[in-house]
Design an enzyme around this catalytic site. Structure first.
Site, PDB file in Angstrom:
ATOM      1  CB  SER A   1      -0.977   0.000   1.177  1.00 51.83           C
ATOM      2  OG  SER A   1      -0.312  -0.244   2.385  1.00 51.83           O
TER       3      SER A   1
ATOM      4  CG  HIS B   1       5.463  -8.811   8.195  1.00 52.67           C
ATOM      5  ND1 HIS B   1       6.437  -7.981   7.701  1.00 52.67           N
ATOM      6  CD2 HIS B   1       4.335  -8.069   8.243  1.00 52.67           C
ATOM      7  CE1 HIS B   1       5.909  -6.792   7.471  1.00 52.67           C
ATOM      8  NE2 HIS B   1       4.640  -6.811   7.794  1.00 52.67           N
TER       9      HIS B   1
ATOM     10  NE  ARG C   1       1.746  -3.627  12.386  1.00 51.59           N
ATOM     11  CZ  ARG C   1       1.660  -3.772  11.066  1.00 51.59           C
ATOM     12  NH1 ARG C   1       1.203  -2.779  10.327  1.00 51.59           N
ATOM     13  NH2 ARG C   1       2.027  -4.890  10.476  1.00 51.59           N
TER      14      ARG C   1
ATOM     15  CG  ASP D   1      -3.800  -7.917   8.703  1.00 52.19           C
ATOM     16  OD1 ASP D   1      -4.319  -6.828   8.972  1.00 52.19           O
ATOM     17  OD2 ASP D   1      -2.995  -8.069   7.770  1.00 52.19           O
TER      18      ASP D   1
HETATM   19  N1  CMX Z   1       0.870 -19.624   6.108  1.00 47.92           N
HETATM   20  C1  CMX Z   1       1.368 -20.536   5.233  1.00 47.92           C
HETATM   21  N2  CMX Z   1       2.451 -20.333   4.465  1.00 47.92           N
HETATM   22  C2  CMX Z   1       3.087 -19.178   4.625  1.00 47.92           C
HETATM   23  C3  CMX Z   1       2.666 -18.187   5.529  1.00 47.92           C
HETATM   24  C4  CMX Z   1       1.493 -18.444   6.281  1.00 47.92           C
HETATM   25  N3  CMX Z   1       0.978 -17.570   7.133  1.00 47.92           N
HETATM   26  N4  CMX Z   1       3.504 -17.136   5.466  1.00 47.92           N
HETATM   27  C5  CMX Z   1       4.421 -17.445   4.513  1.00 47.92           C
HETATM   28  N5  CMX Z   1       4.159 -18.658   4.001  1.00 47.92           N
HETATM   29  C6  CMX Z   1       4.833 -19.344   2.898  1.00 47.92           C
HETATM   30  C7  CMX Z   1       4.757 -18.458   1.650  1.00 47.92           C
HETATM   31  O1  CMX Z   1       3.492 -18.616   0.997  1.00 47.92           O
HETATM   32  C8  CMX Z   1       5.926 -18.944   0.835  1.00 47.92           C
HETATM   33  O2  CMX Z   1       5.551 -20.146   0.245  1.00 47.92           O
HETATM   34  P1  CMX Z   1       6.118 -20.561  -1.232  1.00 47.92           P
HETATM   35  O3  CMX Z   1       7.594 -20.705  -1.057  1.00 47.92           O
HETATM   36  O4  CMX Z   1       5.402 -21.819  -1.540  1.00 47.92           O
HETATM   37  O5  CMX Z   1       5.758 -19.428  -2.155  1.00 47.92           O
HETATM   38  C9  CMX Z   1       6.959 -19.251   1.919  1.00 47.92           C
HETATM   39  O6  CMX Z   1       6.226 -19.432   3.153  1.00 47.92           O
HETATM   40  C10 CMX Z   1       7.990 -18.156   2.115  1.00 47.92           C
HETATM   41  O7  CMX Z   1       7.297 -16.941   2.353  1.00 47.92           O
HETATM   42  P2  CMX Z   1       7.978 -15.782   3.255  1.00 47.92           P
HETATM   43  O8  CMX Z   1       9.240 -15.360   2.593  1.00 47.92           O
HETATM   44  O9  CMX Z   1       8.038 -16.194   4.676  1.00 47.92           O
HETATM   45  O10 CMX Z   1       6.863 -14.653   3.185  1.00 47.92           O
HETATM   46  P3  CMX Z   1       6.640 -13.560   2.044  1.00 47.92           P
HETATM   47  O11 CMX Z   1       7.529 -12.402   2.329  1.00 47.92           O
HETATM   48  O12 CMX Z   1       6.707 -14.157   0.677  1.00 47.92           O
HETATM   49  O13 CMX Z   1       5.114 -13.169   2.291  1.00 47.92           O
HETATM   50  C11 CMX Z   1       3.203 -12.717   3.628  1.00 47.92           C
HETATM   51  C12 CMX Z   1       4.705 -12.476   3.446  1.00 47.92           C
HETATM   52  C13 CMX Z   1       2.689 -11.767   4.681  1.00 47.92           C
HETATM   53  C14 CMX Z   1       2.498 -12.406   2.298  1.00 47.92           C
HETATM   54  C15 CMX Z   1       2.982 -14.192   4.030  1.00 47.92           C
HETATM   55  O14 CMX Z   1       3.585 -14.427   5.288  1.00 47.92           O
HETATM   56  C16 CMX Z   1       1.516 -14.580   4.070  1.00 47.92           C
HETATM   57  O15 CMX Z   1       0.958 -14.955   3.034  1.00 47.92           O
HETATM   58  N6  CMX Z   1       0.859 -14.490   5.286  1.00 47.92           N
HETATM   59  C17 CMX Z   1      -0.567 -14.732   5.395  1.00 47.92           C
HETATM   60  C18 CMX Z   1      -1.348 -13.534   4.910  1.00 47.92           C
HETATM   61  C19 CMX Z   1      -1.214 -12.374   5.869  1.00 47.92           C
HETATM   62  O16 CMX Z   1      -1.373 -12.506   7.071  1.00 47.92           O
HETATM   63  N7  CMX Z   1      -0.944 -11.188   5.320  1.00 47.92           N
HETATM   64  C20 CMX Z   1      -0.915  -9.941   6.100  1.00 47.92           C
HETATM   65  C21 CMX Z   1       0.475  -9.389   6.319  1.00 47.92           C
HETATM   66  C22 CMX Z   1       0.437  -8.072   7.027  1.00 47.92           C
HETATM   67  C23 CMX Z   1      -0.060  -6.994   6.109  1.00 47.92           C
HETATM   68  O17 CMX Z   1       0.646  -6.603   5.187  1.00 47.92           O
HETATM   69  O18 CMX Z   1      -1.198  -6.568   6.266  1.00 47.92           O
END
Ligand code: CMX
Length: 443
Positions: free
Chosen positions: A241, A318, A327, A373
Site C-alpha cells: 500500500s 511477514h 501491533r 491482522d
Molecule cells: N501460512 C502458510 N504459508 C506461509 C505463511 C502463512 N501464514 N507465510 C508465509 N508462508 C509461505 C509463503 O506462501 C511462501 O511459500 P512458497 O515458497 O510456496 O511461495 C513461503 O512461506 C515463504 O514466504 P515468506 O518469505 O516467509 O513470506 P513472504 O515475504 O513471501 O510473504 C506474507 C509475506 C505476509 C504475504 C505471508 O507471510 C503470508 O501470506 N501471510 C498470510 C497472509 C497475511 O497474514 N498477510 C498480512 C500481512 C500483514 C499486512 O501486510 O497486512
C-alpha cells in the site's frame, strides 16, 4: 498565537531540503546495497531503495514512527478527556513533523479536520450507485477517486505551480481527504450493512470519537478506533500500500488518485485483506466446532488442514518482521483488558499458541509469528462490527494517514518519478553464467 501545523512543517522542510540535496549532489555515487537474482525474481525483498523518515521497520523490534515505538507514541501523544488512546490527529502531527504536539497544537488539527469533513453530494451519489453486493474496498477506493475533482494540487498545477510549492497544495489535499475518510467509510458501512440508515457526524468530536458516533457504537469504541487508526498508519515505504501510494504520487498524480490506488493494493488477501480472512477462517472453525472452543489438538488439525490444502494461515507471517508484530501485541493487550472472555478472542489466542510451532515445522514461512491482522478483526467483532468485509476499510483509513504524510514529504523534497529497471530472463541467465535451459537440454 501558536504556530499552525503547516507553519511548523514548512520550517522542518526548509531544514531538511539541504540534507537531501547534499546527499544527492556530493554522495550520489556511494553504494547503498547490492541486488541478487533472488531479490530480482522475489519481489525485491530487502533491497534498500526507498527513503522515508516517517517510520522504520526493524525485523526484530517492529515499527517505529519518527524513531518512537508504538508504546512511546501512545504514551507521548495528547489524549482526549476520558480517552485512554491518543488523538489520531496528534499522530498525523507527529508523523509530519517528528514532534509530539501539545494539547493546543493537536486541537488546531482537530479543528482543521472538523472544518474539512463535509463530503460533496456527488461522492455519496457514486457510492449509492454501487450494488450492495460490492466489496466495500472497491466502493471506498472509488469514492476517494471521485474526489479527485476537488484537488487543490491539480488546480494550482494547471495554473503554473512552482515545484518548491508542490507540497503546500498537496498538504491541503491531504487534510481535505483525511478529514473525509471516516465519513465516507461510515456511509459505506451503513449502506451495505444497515440498509442505508445514517448517523450524522458531530463536528465537536475528534476523529476516533466521531467515527464511533457515526458507527453508532458506544465507548470504548472511540478508543478502539483511535488505536486502530494509529497502529495501522505507517509501516515504512516498501509494503504494497505504501509503495503504491508513493509510486503513483511520483508521477504527480494528486492525493486522491494516489490514495485510491494504495487502497486497491491494500485490498489484496496477502496484505490488508488478511484481517477479514482471519475472521472468515475463525468463523469456519467455529461453525465446524458448533461454537465450542477446540482443544489444542483439534485447533492444530484445522491449521494443518489449511496448510495441506495449499493455503496460507491468514494473520501469520511477514515479509520483513521476524518476531511477533508489536501491533498484534498492543491489540492483544487491549483485548485482554476489555474482552478477555470473548469467544473469538479465545479462538484467536489459541491460534497464537498453536500456529507458530506448526509453521516452523511446516518449514516454509520465514516468520511464523502473528502480524497485525491476526487480532484487529477480533476486536471489531466484539464491538458489533461483524461484517468482516469491512475490516480492510478501517485499515485503509489508518494507512491513508501515513501515506499522505509521506506524499507531502515526497513533494517537499522533490523526489522524482519512480522508475526502476527491469531485465529479461535471458539477461539473468547470462549474469548467472548459465546456459539457457533450452540450449542445455539440446546439448
Ligand atoms: N501460512 C502458510 N504459508 C506461509 C505463511 C502463512 N501464514 N507465510 C508465509 N508462508 C509461505 C509463503 O506462501 C511462501 O511459500 P512458497 O515458497 O510456496 O511461495 C513461503 O512461506 C515463504 O514466504 P515468506 O518469505 O516467509 O513470506 P513472504 O515475504 O513471501 O510473504 C506474507 C509475506 C505476509 C504475504 C505471508 O507471510 C503470508 O501470506 N501471510 C498470510 C497472509 C497475511 O497474514 N498477510 C498480512 C500481512 C500483514 C499486512 O501486510 O497486512
Amino acid at each position: 498565537m501558536k504556530k499552525t501545523l503547516k507553519q511548523t512543517l514548512s520550517e522542518k522542510i526548509d531544514k531538511q531540503r539541504p540534507r537531501t540535496k547534499k546527499l544527492l549532489k556530493e554522495y550520489g555515487d556511494v553504494v547503498v546495497d547490492q541486488v541478487t537474482i533472488a531479490q530480482v525474481i522475489g519481489g525485491m525483498r530487502g533491497i534498500k531503495s526507498l527513503v522515508t523518515d516517517i517510520s522504520y521497520l526493524d525485523p526484530e523490534e517492529g515499527i517505529r514512527y519518527r524513531g518512537y515505538t508504538l508504546e512511546e507514541v501512545i504514551e507521548g501523544l495528547p489524549k482526549p478527556k476520558g480517552g485512554d488512546m491518543p488523538y489520531v490527529e496528534g499522530l498525523f502531527y507527529l508523523l509530519l513533523t517528528g514532534d509530539f504536539p501539545n494539547q493546543e497544537e493537536v486541537q488546531q488539527v482537530v479543528d482543521e479536520f472538523s472544518k474539512r469533513r463535509i463530503v460533496p453530494r456527488f461522492v455519496y451519489d457514486v457510492i449509492d450507485s454501487f450494488p450492495t453486493s460490492s466489496h466495500p474496498m472497491a466502493i471506498f477506493s472509488t469514492a476517494i477517486l471521485t474526489l479527485n475533482r476537488e484537488s487543490v494540487f491539480n488546480r494550482q498545477y494547471q495554473a503554473g505551480l512552482s515545484k518548491k510549492d508542490y507540497w503546500e497544495a498537496t498538504y491541503e489535499d491531504a487534510l481535505n481527504l483525511l478529514a473525509k475518510l471516516p465519513e465516507i467509510a461510515a456511509y459505506i458501512y451503513n449502506k451495505l450493512y444497515r440498509k442505508g440508515e445514517r448517523i450524522l457526524s458531530d463536528p465537536n468530536l475528534d476523529m476516533g470519537a466521531n467515527f464511533a458516533q457515526m458507527m453508532g457504537i458506544e465507548k470504548p469504541y472511540d478508543d478502539v478506533s483511535r488505536l486502530h487508526f494509529i497502529i495501522h498508519s505507517d509501516h515504512e515505504s516498501g509494503n504494497v500500500s505504501a509503495h503504491t501510494g508513493h509510486l503513483v504520487a511520483s508521477s504527480l498524480s494528486d492525493i486522491y488518485l494516489s490514495i485510491s490506488a494504495m487502497i486497491n493494493g491494500l485490498a489484496g488477501p496477502l496484505h490488508g485483506l488478511a484481517n477479514q480472512e482471519v475472521l472468515r477462517w475463525l468463523q469456519e472453525v467455529m461453525n465446524k466446532m458448533d461454537n465450542k472452543l477446540p482443544s489444542t489438538e483439534e485447533m492444530e488439525q484445522f491449521v494443518w488442514n489449511t496448510l495441506n490444502s495449499g493455503q496460507v494461515i491468514p494473520g501469520f507471517g511477514h515479509a520483513v518482521l521476524r518476531k511477533t508484530d508489536p501491533r498484534y501485541k498492543l491489540q492483544r493487550e487491549f483485548s485482554q483488558k476489555h474482552l478477555p472472555d470473548d469467544p473469538i478472542f479465545k479462538y484467536a489466542d489459541l491460534l497464537y499458541k498453536v500456529v507458530p510451532p506448526i509453521l516452523q515445522k511446516h518449514g516454509k514461512a520465514k516468520n511464523p509469528w502473528p502480524n497485525v491482522d491476526a487480532q484487529s478483526g477480533v476486536i471489531q467483532w466484539h464491538y458489533g462490527v461483524k461484517d468482516y468485509d469491512f475490516y480492510t476499510v478501517l485499515f485503509g483509513i489508518g494507512r491513508s494517514i501515513g501515506i499522505c504524510a509521506n506524499i507531502i514529504w515526497d513533494r517537499a523534497l522533490g523526489y522524482p518519478l519512480e522508475r526502476p529497471k527491469s531485465v529479461t530472463t535471458d539477461m539473468l541467465e547470462k549474469i548467472a553464467g548459465i546456459k539457457k535451459m533450452a540450449e542445455a537440454e539440446e546439448n
